[in-house]
Every structure is written in C-alpha cells, then in structure tokens.
Design a protein around this motif. Sequence first.
Motif, short mmCIF file in Angstrom:
data_model
loop_
_atom_site.label_atom_id
_atom_site.label_comp_id
_atom_site.label_asym_id
_atom_site.label_seq_id
_atom_site.Cartn_x
_atom_site.Cartn_y
_atom_site.Cartn_z
N THR A 18 0.81 -1.21 0.00
CA THR A 18 0.00 0.00 0.00
C THR A 18 0.84 1.25 0.00
O THR A 18 1.81 1.32 0.71
N PRO A 19 0.43 2.21 -0.77
CA PRO A 19 1.08 3.50 -0.59
C PRO A 19 0.74 3.98 0.81
O PRO A 19 -0.40 3.83 1.26
N ALA A 20 1.71 4.54 1.47
CA ALA A 20 1.46 5.04 2.80
C ALA A 20 0.58 6.27 2.72
O ALA A 20 0.29 6.73 1.62
N PRO A 21 0.18 6.79 3.87
CA PRO A 21 -0.62 8.01 3.87
C PRO A 21 -0.03 9.05 2.95
O PRO A 21 1.14 9.39 3.07
N GLY A 22 -0.80 9.50 2.02
CA GLY A 22 -0.31 10.60 1.19
C GLY A 22 0.27 10.19 -0.14
O GLY A 22 0.69 11.02 -0.90
N PRO A 24 -0.51 9.00 -3.70
CA PRO A 24 -1.60 8.76 -4.64
C PRO A 24 -1.37 7.48 -5.44
O PRO A 24 -0.26 6.95 -5.41
N PRO A 25 -2.42 7.01 -6.11
CA PRO A 25 -2.29 5.78 -6.87
C PRO A 25 -1.16 5.85 -7.90
O PRO A 25 -0.97 6.89 -8.52
N SER A 33 -7.48 2.02 -6.76
CA SER A 33 -8.85 1.69 -7.13
C SER A 33 -8.96 1.44 -8.62
O SER A 33 -9.63 0.53 -9.05
N LEU A 295 0.73 15.45 -12.49
CA LEU A 295 -0.39 14.51 -12.34
C LEU A 295 -0.78 13.92 -13.69
O LEU A 295 -1.03 12.72 -13.80
N LEU B 94 -3.66 16.46 -2.73
CA LEU B 94 -2.34 15.96 -2.37
C LEU B 94 -1.23 16.70 -3.12
O LEU B 94 -0.10 16.76 -2.67
N LEU B 193 -5.50 7.96 9.47
CA LEU B 193 -4.66 8.75 8.57
C LEU B 193 -5.09 10.21 8.56
O LEU B 193 -4.26 11.12 8.63
N LEU B 261 -5.87 -3.69 1.06
CA LEU B 261 -4.91 -2.68 0.66
C LEU B 261 -3.50 -3.21 0.73
O LEU B 261 -2.57 -2.60 0.25
#
Lengths: 309, 263
Positions: A18-22, A24-25, A33, A295, B94, B193, B261
């Motif tokens: 998982t990407p950690a907090p912050g 993006p995909p 997702s 992005l 972000l 988070l 996840l």
Amino acid sequence: MPDTHTVSGAGVTLVEATPAPGVPPVPGAAETSRGRRRRSAPTGRPLVSHGRRAPAIGLGIVVLYLSLVVLIPLAAVVWRSGEGGASGFWHAVTRPEASSSLKLTIGASLLVAVVNLVMGTAIAWLLVRDRLPGGAVLDTLIDLPFALPTIVAGLALLTVYGVKSPVGLNLAYARTGVVVALLFVTLPFVVRTVQPVLLELDRDMEEAAASLGANPTVVFLRIILPNIMPAMAAGTALAFARAMSEFGSTVLISGNLPFKTQVASVHIFNQLESDNVGGAAAVATVLLLVSMLVLVALDLLQRWAGRRG
Amino acid sequence: MVKVGLRVTVLAYLTMLLVLPVAVVLWHTFHSGVGPVLRALGTPAAAHAFQITAVVTFYAVLANTLFGVLAAILLVRYRFPGKRVLNALIDLPLAVSPVIVGLALVLVYGRTTGTGKALAQLGVSIIFSIPGMVLATVFVCIPLVVRAVAPVLEEIGDEQEQAASTLGAGSWQTFRRITLPAIRGALAYGVVLALARSLGEYGAIAVVSGRLVGRTQTVTLFVQERYQNFDQQAAYAAATVLVATAVIALLISRLLRPKELAR
C-alpha cells in the motif's frame, strides 16, 4: 522464488504494497482503485456499478463539498493571477524575488527527485531482497516523514544541522539545508512505489538468466530494471511534485532569505503577509500548473504501464 | 561486497536523515528531566493550542469521514457522468502546496471578498477563525478516507447489499446493517490517517488562522512561534508530543490497514 517468500514471511509488514498516507495511486501498486477495477473486470465478477444511476442528492452533496472547499478556491487563485492580464502575470512571476524562488524550487526539487530515485530504489531493494535484521522496524520507519508534522521535521533538522549542530554540520540558512528538508519529507515516495513491484517480481526469470550465464549486473540491468522502471518513474514524479509544494519543513531551516534560500511556497506566504495578493496568486498559479503537469504525466505513465503489463 | 556497501549506504542515509534528527529532538526535550517538559506543556498558551488543535481536528475529520464514505460509495457502486473527473479531483489536494490551500481559501472567504462580507453580515467569520482552519484541514485531508474505503467496498462486492434490499431493507438500513460493518476496518484506517494529517497540518493553517496567539494558535503553530521566540523548552516539548502522536498513528494504521490494501 522461495527466497522472496522467506523474506516477506520474516515480517508481515514487508509484504505490504500500500502506498502510505499521502501516496496517490501509482502504476504497479496493485491496490489502487483504478488498477483494481482493471484487474477485477476480467475475473468475471459482475460490476453492477455500471447499472445503477447515482442518487442525485448524494452526488449533489459530494460535488457541492468539493466545489466549496477545493474547486472554487483554487479557481479563485488562477482567476486572481490573471487579473492584471498576461503582462501583469508575466511581470509578477518574473520579479527578481519571485523568479529566483521559482528557480530555486525547481532546481532543488529536481535534485531531490534524482537523489530519491537512487536512494529510494536502494532502500526498497534492501527491504525486499536483503534479510536485514530489524527489517520490519526499518520498513515502518520509512513512513515516518508522512506521519510527522512538517514543522516538527523542520525543527528536528534545524536542531541537528543548525548553528549549534551536535554533529558539526551547519546547513542552516543555506540551500543545502533546504535540499535536506525536502529529502526528508519526500523519502517514502520512491520506496513505497518500487517496493510492491519488487515484491511481485518473478524470481524465475532472474534465475533463468543467471543459469544462462548472465552476471548479477546484467541480470539487474536487463531483467530487474525494466520491470521496476515505471514504478521508479512514478515515485520520482511524486517526490518531485511534493518537493515543489513543500512549505513547513523549509520554514525554519531556510531562514527565509530572498534570492538565497527562499522557496516558492515561502515566497507566496511572504507576499500574502505583505498584502501582495496578486503576486502570491501568480506564483501559486505557476506551482499549480507544474503539479497538474506532473499529475497528467503520472496518469499517462499509469496507462502506458497498464498497457504493457 | 556490493551488498555490504548497499547496507552501509542506506543505513547511513536513513540515520542521518531520519533517526538522528528525531532522536535529537527527544534528547533536547528531556535533557533536563521530565519536570520542565510538563511545566512547558501546562502553560495556558500550550493548553489553549492543544484545545484549538483538538477542535479543528474533530470537525475536519468528522466532515471528511462523512464525505469520504459517501464519495467512496458513489464512485464504487454507481455510474454517473463525470465519474473519472471526480475520481481525479479527489486526489488533487495531495498535489497542492499547503500555502496555496490557504491562499485559495483567503481569496474566496477572506474579509475583503464579496463572500466574506456577506458572511460577516450574517455574523459568520471564516478566515482568521476556527471555520477557516477547519476548511483548510478538510482540504488537505480529502483523499484519505475515500482512498481507504473505496478498494474495500469494491472487494466485498454488492451481493449482500442487493440481497438485503431484495428482502425489503431500505437503503439506510442496508448501509447500516451490511455495508458499514464490512468497511469498518478500512474506515478506521482512513480516519487514523486523516487524524494524523489534521493534527500535523501547518502551512494551510498558518495562512488562514492569521496566527493569533491565544486565539487561533494550533500546536504546530505553537511549536514554530515558541521556537522563534527562544522558548526552546516549550517548542521541543510540544514537538515531542507531536512526534509521539505521529508514531502512535503510524503503528495503529499499520495494524488497521485493510488486507485488501496490503496485497
């Protein structure tokens, strides 16, 4: 193959993709997702979501919320930057103080991106392929920059690399200090994008190449590198975008010297404090533009990697 | 040989960049004992800063939790025009600098703007007060709950929800009895988070709060203000509380991270 499993079995945390907090995909991180949707479709699970129309009231709330908090305010920034026309905008971003802060920000962010590309990949490699004692602790530690408030990061770095540095390294009020602060806050990006791809990488190919006489360098360059390249690029782009927009961690260590250590977001803050809202909005628009470009590039990269994979 | 070199390089890099700075903050905080730390944290200014942070975090996380669940359900379970755009917009915060978040909110809700004046006549002030700080915190945390919940919603599918509605359950009942229990873990993960991010927000808050000591000062603003006013003990004490919170949040999020996840 058995090797990978032993390593990942050694600490459950190592398996996490998982990407950690912050974060993006990104391509390669299977849990995004969009990625998941792409993967789940061929498994034959009916995606009923395509059949039902969204309730108007729910959709209305979500759109209103995003508009009031994000869209209208950001549009106001762009609008305000264009109030003096194209020449006004150009004048605002080419004022010596503004342009030097933008140049410093872009230059430092590029440098930080390159360091992250190398060190992030090395850290990910160490976490996945090396049976380092305490690997699980190290793995948790990597996320610390995401969890730690940026002002605390800045304070911590200034304490160690400031005027009264206990290690005799004074980087305060210097560009190196700014770069170190940016390296701190961007540390997890490349690690967290490369790590899951490295974990899923099939070791059979490497073993086949090795048994055919390829030396480790050739195996790395010809087999491993091409596979982790999209993830490396994605992580580097994210680190670059984050470095471009960083504020809190650079405030204390940079000493905020115009023409020397003042990064763009600190410059925006100062312009705002001295009531030059137009100038602040112009520089902000440049930063927003760069973020959007990154992005879009990431999205293209994701599709390209998706087609290839 | 390569392996040893790699180990040494990586460990040295992480020690210099991560471990040493955080350790030195802890050392600075406690080098003259626990007493001064507690005294520094017990001052009215410090207590007030913690209170402001708690209030702002509470409302911001509450709003984003409700929004996050709603947005995740819409994105995963329904179709509507502009879905891809919405999906991209949710990640946008972000990539925006915290200072720009602050600037953006000031431009729309500030006291000199049309909206700000209209709201002021109604007796509502946003910028330089709590509502603006909540808005700024909401902005920076928007993706966290959505991105934690959406993959799990997708993974569990909607067979059970459909069964429930076939048996006559209303949509609220289906949500409360079927969907909510299934996404509980992911929701908790997203909330942790968001909590960590909210507690630590600095840049956006610095702009919209006006940094009014004793009125709109949060803990992160307190750290910076105390440090620059040469009250190191208070700055380091508050910073240590934030470090501790961050570490706890990190560990809890590791435990809560949904297996959907973590593959």
